[in-house]
Design a protein around this motif. Structure first.
Motif, PDB file in Angstrom:
ATOM      1  N   LEU A 264       0.824  -1.206   0.000  1.00  0.00           N
ATOM      2  CA  LEU A 264       0.000   0.000   0.000  1.00  0.00           C
ATOM      3  C   LEU A 264       0.861   1.260   0.000  1.00  0.00           C
ATOM      4  N   THR A 265       1.997   1.194   0.687  1.00  0.00           N
ATOM      5  CA  THR A 265       2.898   2.340   0.708  1.00  0.00           C
ATOM      6  C   THR A 265       3.487   2.589  -0.676  1.00  0.00           C
ATOM      7  N   LYS A 266       3.856   1.532  -1.388  1.00  0.00           N
ATOM      8  CA  LYS A 266       4.381   1.686  -2.737  1.00  0.00           C
ATOM      9  C   LYS A 266       3.344   2.295  -3.670  1.00  0.00           C
ATOM     10  N   LEU A 267       2.086   1.965  -3.405  1.00  0.00           N
ATOM     11  CA  LEU A 267       1.017   2.515  -4.238  1.00  0.00           C
ATOM     12  C   LEU A 267       0.669   3.953  -3.856  1.00  0.00           C
ATOM     13  N   GLY A 268       1.334   4.475  -2.817  1.00  0.00           N
ATOM     14  CA  GLY A 268       1.074   5.853  -2.415  1.00  0.00           C
ATOM     15  C   GLY A 268      -0.104   6.019  -1.475  1.00  0.00           C
ATOM     16  N   HIS A 269      -0.484   4.955  -0.805  1.00  0.00           N
ATOM     17  CA  HIS A 269      -1.637   5.012   0.103  1.00  0.00           C
ATOM     18  C   HIS A 269      -1.198   4.584   1.511  1.00  0.00           C
ATOM     19  N   ARG A 270      -0.214   5.287   2.023  1.00  0.00           N
ATOM     20  CA  ARG A 270       0.312   4.978   3.359  1.00  0.00           C
ATOM     21  C   ARG A 270      -0.732   5.285   4.446  1.00  0.00           C
ATOM     22  N   GLU A 271      -1.431   6.393   4.322  1.00  0.00           N
ATOM     23  CA  GLU A 271      -2.443   6.743   5.322  1.00  0.00           C
ATOM     24  C   GLU A 271      -3.620   5.771   5.276  1.00  0.00           C
ATOM     25  N   THR A 272      -3.962   5.310   4.064  1.00  0.00           N
ATOM     26  CA  THR A 272      -5.012   4.292   3.963  1.00  0.00           C
ATOM     27  C   THR A 272      -4.583   3.016   4.672  1.00  0.00           C
ATOM     28  N   ALA A 273      -3.322   2.653   4.515  1.00  0.00           N
ATOM     29  CA  ALA A 273      -2.809   1.475   5.208  1.00  0.00           C
ATOM     30  C   ALA A 273      -2.879   1.664   6.714  1.00  0.00           C
ATOM     31  N   ARG A 274      -2.519   2.860   7.177  1.00  0.00           N
ATOM     32  CA  ARG A 274      -2.575   3.139   8.617  1.00  0.00           C
ATOM     33  C   ARG A 274      -4.002   3.021   9.153  1.00  0.00           C
ATOM     34  N   ASP A 275      -4.935   3.699   8.480  1.00  0.00           N
ATOM     35  CA  ASP A 275      -6.319   3.689   8.959  1.00  0.00           C
ATOM     36  C   ASP A 275      -6.912   2.284   8.916  1.00  0.00           C
ATOM     37  N   THR A 276      -6.597   1.541   7.849  1.00  0.00           N
ATOM     38  CA  THR A 276      -7.128   0.174   7.727  1.00  0.00           C
ATOM     39  C   THR A 276      -6.544  -0.724   8.807  1.00  0.00           C
ATOM     40  N   TYR A 277      -5.253  -0.577   9.053  1.00  0.00           N
ATOM     41  CA  TYR A 277      -4.626  -1.395  10.097  1.00  0.00           C
ATOM     42  C   TYR A 277      -5.244  -1.099  11.463  1.00  0.00           C
ATOM     43  N   LEU A 278      -5.456   0.169  11.756  1.00  0.00           N
ATOM     44  CA  LEU A 278      -6.024   0.533  13.060  1.00  0.00           C
ATOM     45  C   LEU A 278      -7.470   0.050  13.184  1.00  0.00           C
ATOM     46  N   LYS A 279      -8.218   0.067  12.083  1.00  0.00           N
ATOM     47  CA  LYS A 279      -9.573  -0.481  12.117  1.00  0.00           C
ATOM     48  C   LYS A 279      -9.550  -1.973  12.430  1.00  0.00           C
ATOM     49  N   SER A 280      -8.578  -2.676  11.861  1.00  0.00           N
ATOM     50  CA  SER A 280      -8.476  -4.114  12.160  1.00  0.00           C
ATOM     51  C   SER A 280      -8.159  -4.340  13.634  1.00  0.00           C
ATOM     52  N   ARG A 281      -7.338  -3.445  14.227  1.00  0.00           N
ATOM     53  CA  ARG A 281      -7.055  -3.577  15.663  1.00  0.00           C
ATOM     54  C   ARG A 281      -8.315  -3.321  16.483  1.00  0.00           C
ATOM     55  N   SER A 282      -9.123  -2.368  16.027  1.00  0.00           N
ATOM     56  CA  SER A 282     -10.379  -2.088  16.740  1.00  0.00           C
ATOM     57  C   SER A 282     -11.302  -3.293  16.702  1.00  0.00           C
ATOM     58  N   LYS A 283     -11.402  -3.931  15.536  1.00  0.00           N
ATOM     59  CA  LYS A 283     -12.244  -5.128  15.426  1.00  0.00           C
ATOM     60  C   LYS A 283     -11.722  -6.247  16.320  1.00  0.00           C
ATOM     61  N   LEU A 284     -10.404  -6.377  16.381  1.00  0.00           N
ATOM     62  CA  LEU A 284      -9.826  -7.418  17.232  1.00  0.00           C
ATOM     63  C   LEU A 284     -10.159  -7.162  18.699  1.00  0.00           C
ATOM     64  N   ILE A 285     -10.052  -5.890  19.127  1.00  0.00           N
ATOM     65  CA  ILE A 285     -10.378  -5.550  20.521  1.00  0.00           C
ATOM     66  C   ILE A 285     -11.840  -5.835  20.811  1.00  0.00           C
ATOM     67  N   GLN A 286     -12.715  -5.430  19.885  1.00  0.00           N
ATOM     68  CA  GLN A 286     -14.147  -5.666  20.085  1.00  0.00           C
ATOM     69  C   GLN A 286     -14.452  -7.154  20.175  1.00  0.00           C
ATOM     70  N   ALA A 287     -13.814  -7.943  19.323  1.00  0.00           N
ATOM     71  CA  ALA A 287     -14.066  -9.387  19.348  1.00  0.00           C
ATOM     72  C   ALA A 287     -13.591 -10.008  20.659  1.00  0.00           C
ATOM     73  N   GLN A 288     -12.433  -9.581  21.133  1.00  0.00           N
ATOM     74  CA  GLN A 288     -11.921 -10.150  22.381  1.00  0.00           C
ATOM     75  C   GLN A 288     -12.758  -9.720  23.580  1.00  0.00           C
ATOM     76  N   VAL A 289     -13.235  -8.493  23.562  1.00  0.00           N
ATOM     77  CA  VAL A 289     -14.092  -8.032  24.660  1.00  0.00           C
ATOM     78  C   VAL A 289     -15.409  -8.800  24.664  1.00  0.00           C
ATOM     79  N   LYS A 290     -15.954  -9.068  23.486  1.00  0.00           N
ATOM     80  CA  LYS A 290     -17.210  -9.806  23.410  1.00  0.00           C
ATOM     81  C   LYS A 290     -17.056 -11.234  23.916  1.00  0.00           C
ATOM     82  N   ARG A 291     -15.866 -11.778  23.776  1.00  0.00           N
ATOM     83  CA  ARG A 291     -15.649 -13.157  24.240  1.00  0.00           C
ATOM     84  C   ARG A 291     -15.491 -13.259  25.754  1.00  0.00           C
ATOM     85  N   LEU A 292     -15.349 -12.130  26.433  1.00  0.00           N
ATOM     86  CA  LEU A 292     -15.207 -12.168  27.886  1.00  0.00           C
ATOM     87  C   LEU A 292     -16.511 -12.622  28.525  1.00  0.00           C
TER      88      LEU A 292
END
Length: 773
Positions: A264-292
């Motif tokens: 994504l960085t080579k394609l010139g979309h570094r910020e898109t990569a950042r935002d997408t990665y952080l969204k995936s972390r948010s989903k992971l946190i939500q999934a783990q919290v729901k499993r509690l």
């Protein structure tokens, strides 16, 4: 939510039913797609079987789950907002049963279509092979056509460029073979990218796009090259979507994440990569919290949730530095975007914390949960992610409101207790721990008779002393609730974890406790002014004031001082003075009112007895019934006082009551607003005998004072002075002492030594001889 945790169980169940429902409902449509293929294929020599539909009742229930874009979280939230907890349990059981039913019917449909599915799979494999061959032929044909088209395109482009530039035609024509090759490569690039995207060869696709970008062609609008560029950009957009979709998978390995971010960085979309990665972390946190799982202990659940969130924040911070903060292209905006994401996650966490803790849990539980949260936060701060101040800022207002709400709860309980006060003082045990500097006190109601002596227990380094005091129900509520409030506040006040927040809520707690005590003391003062309370009830009220001053306030103040020193502590200490002044006012008023009632009741009828003129010297009479009744009542009253108040306080204030009695007696006989009493000869002697009996009674009980003696002498002098027309001398002191001893000795033993006021100047021996004769 306390029953179902964060509704994870309910939500996952709804998702499972929706998935099973969609699979079952799509089984027939999937088969039709496999078998239909645009009408090219039909089963051979087999009569097509129609799958059985779901039962009508089940169809009605599953309609909502078949809706496109079904959101299980919204469904669960809507259900809990419209139904009670018991309905949730019942509905969950029904959904479980329907899930089993859907699964069984799905199995039946799959078994029914199994043979057709196998035949269709074989036909599909054969058709796919034919399609591959056909696609190869078509690709070759298209390549030939495009070569011809691009050659013409190149010639046209060269001609226009030469005409526009007006020169350099020979130089451009020299490299014509290379240009033709580049144009041919450009014409094949969209198809090549299609093939690579289908094969998910994203790395090669990025390489080709990077090469295309490096050509930096001057492409006229409306030309064939412009069309190719649009097609390439469309493929690049699809590639970005595919890479972003893969990056959103929270189960990706770290190496895969690094590879996708790099592309994504080579394609010139570094910020898109950042935002997408952080969204995936948010989903992971939500999934783990729901499993509690919520297992009944809220602080444990908050501890687990805090660990999940802060550990994931720490992992994300470490990965983010490696992914986006090294190499070329990183800047401050990348880290600021990460901190914005962290703030959003903390706000989401605090929203969950509020819904689970504030307004539901007790203050002690709030303290346990907040401490658990900040402990998890401290663990990640040592690795460089400092977010504790953000938690304190977000939750500070709610925590202050929780302290104020708890104070209001105590005030409401205290108000309810005062409205039902019966002024019955019950024994309450007060435990003091020594030599610890913290004087912990616990109040327990004991309906049994309180022991007369203190009970001591000791251990290796601590000894406990249990004393008993008497409090009414409202005072017992005040003592118990305030001690519990301070204990709960000890759990909330944790400077080692959140110093700023602790000192922020400290004044609210101090002010709340001070206000509760002042309001209660004011209520006691108003009650003491009324005339509806009897002696025992009034003594119970005074005991409440006394023990608030001597027990409650010192203990509460000491416990707050152990936490921190604050100017508002002085306000709490001033309450001691306020309570002491109110106790003195109430006690003085009570003594004055009680003495007046006692003297008026007992001696008003006695006035006629003091007008008698007979000679009392011929016999030794007993004191009047009035003075005997007064002393009987005073003895009983003192017992009531010491039974409720401590002996030291009783001994301090009881002489005040005696003095008030004598003052009222003097006013009854010689006051300005009363009819002057004509004392007879025998009446003066009888009054003197009564007063000396009262005087000796106070001496033997240990209540005598110089003020009492002076008032008695003043009354006797005024009685003698009232007979100015017929002067009178009192009988000898021996006569009075004999009469007093005769009446008082059976009731109270004579004092040892020369403690009596009846004997002076060696008259005791004379009195004894007179008694013998």
């Amino acid at each position: 939510q306390s029953t179902w945790g964060n509704q994870g169980v309910f939500t996952s169940l709804c998702c499972g039913i929706m998935s099973s429902t969609l699979k079952a409902s799509e089984s027939s449509s999937s088969a039709s797609r496999f078998f239909g293929l645009g009408g090219m294929y039909k089963p051979r020599n087999k009569k097509e079987k129609q799958p059985e539909a779901f039962t009508p009742a089940l169809n009605d229930v599953l309609k909502e789950f078949e809706i496109t874009g079904f959101d299980s979280d919204s469904y669960a939230n809507k259900f809990f907002s419209e139904n009670k907890e018991n309905m949730a349990r019942k509905h969950c059981e029904e959904l479980m049963q329907k899930k089993v039913t859907v699964a069984d019917e799905l199995k039946a449909k799959v078994f029914l279509r199994y043979g057709d599915f196998i035949g269709a799979s074989k036909e599909i494999a054969s058709i796919e092979n034919s399609m591959v061959q056909l696609r190869g032929l078509l690709s070759d044909f298209k390549a030939t056509l495009k070569n011809l088209e691009t050659s013409n395109l190149w010639l046209d482009s060269n001609t226009r460029r030469r005409e526009e530039e007006g020169g350099g035609i020979e130089e451009y024509a020299v490299d014509s073979s290379g240009e033709v090759g580049s144009i041919q490569w450009l014409s094949e690039l969209p198809d090549e990218l299609d093939s690579l995207l289908i094969e998910r060869n994203f790395a090669e696709s990025v390489t080709l796009l990077d090469q295309f970008k490096s050509l930096d062609l001057a492409i006229p609008d409306g030309s064939k090259l412009a069309i190719i560029k649009m097609e390439v950009e469309e493929r690049q957009r699809r590639l970005l979507e595919l890479l972003s979709h893969d990056l959103q998978d929270p189960t990706l390995k770290k190496t895969d994440v690094q590879r996708i971010v790099s592309m994504l960085t080579k394609l010139g979309h570094r910020e898109t990569a950042r935002d997408t990665y952080l969204k995936s972390r948010s989903k992971l946190i939500q999934a783990q919290v729901k499993r509690l799982n919520f297992q009944g202990e809220l602080s444990v659940y908050i501890q687990n949730m805090s660990d999940v969130i802060f550990q994931n924040l720490q992992i994300a911070a470490n990965d983010f530095r490696e992914l986006f903060m090294v190499g070329e292209g990183h800047n401050k905006s990348m880290m600021s975007g990460f901190m914005v994401w962290v703030a959003d996650e903390l706000h989401t966490f605090c929203t969950l914390f509020r819904s689970q803790v504030f307004g539901i849990a007790a203050l002690s539980t709030v303290g346990d949960c907040l401490r658990a949260c900040m402990m998890s936060c401290k663990k990640v701060e040592q690795y460089g992610l400092s977010v504790g101040f953000m938690i304190q800022k977000i939750l500070g207002r709610e925590l202050g409101q929780a302290v104020e709400s708890h104070v209001q709860t105590v005030a409401a309980e205290l108000q309810a207790a005062t409205s039902q006060e019966n002024w019955l003082a019950l024994p309450v045990s007060v435990t003091e721990t020594a030599p610890s500097s913290d004087r912990r006190t616990s109040a327990k109601v004991d309906n049994k008779t309180a022991p007369s002596a203190s009970k001591k227990t000791s251990s290796a380094d601590v000894s406990k002393t249990v004393r008993y005091i008497k409090l009414t129900e409202s005072a017992k509520v005040l003592f118990g609730r305030l001690h519990r409030f301070v204990s709960d506040f000890h759990k909330v006040f944790s400077p080692q974890y959140y110093a700023g927040l602790s000192y922020q809520i400290y004044p609210a707690a101090l002010d709340g406790v001070t206000q509760l005590i002042e309001d209660y003391v004011s209520w006691l003062a108003d009650a003491a002014k009324g005339e509806s309370l009897n002696d025992q009830q009034m003594i119970s009220l005074l005991a409440n004031l006394h023990y608030i001053k001597t027990e409650l306030l010192p203990q509460i103040t000491h416990r707050f001082e152990k936490l921190a020193v604050h100017p508002l502590i002085q306000e709490l200490k001033k309450c001691v003075t306020v309570v002491e002044e109110e106790f003195q006012r109430s006690m003085e008023s009570f003594c004055e009112r009680r003495a007046f009632d006692l003297v008026t009741d007992k001696f008003d009828r006695q006035r006629s007895e003091y007008q008698r003129h007979d000679d009392l010297s011929r016999e030794i009479p007993a004191p009047s019934a009035a003075v005997v009744k007064v002393t009987d009542f005073l003895e009983l009253f003192y017992a009531m006082l010491t039974d409720t108040l401590d002996k030291r306080t009783s001994d301090k204030w009881f002489p005040v009551l005696l003095e008030q009695c004598l003052d009222n007696l003097e006013l009854l006989f010689f006051g300005d607003n009363v009819e002057e009493l004509a004392f007879g000869r025998g009446g003066v002697q009888l009054l003197t005998l009564d007063l000396k009996y009262f005087q000796e009674f106070t001496v033997r009980k240990g209540w005598n004072s110089s003020t009492i003696n002076k008032i008695i002498e003043s009354i006797i002098d005024q009685a003698l002075e009232s007979r100015r027309g017929s002067p009178l001398e009192l009988l000898p002191d021996v006569w009075f002492s004999t009469a007093v001893s005769k009446a008082l000795d059976p009731r109270l033993p004579p004092p040892k030594g020369n403690g009596s006021v009846l004997y002076s100047n060696g008259q005791q021996e004379e009195a004894e001889n007179s008694d013998s004769s």
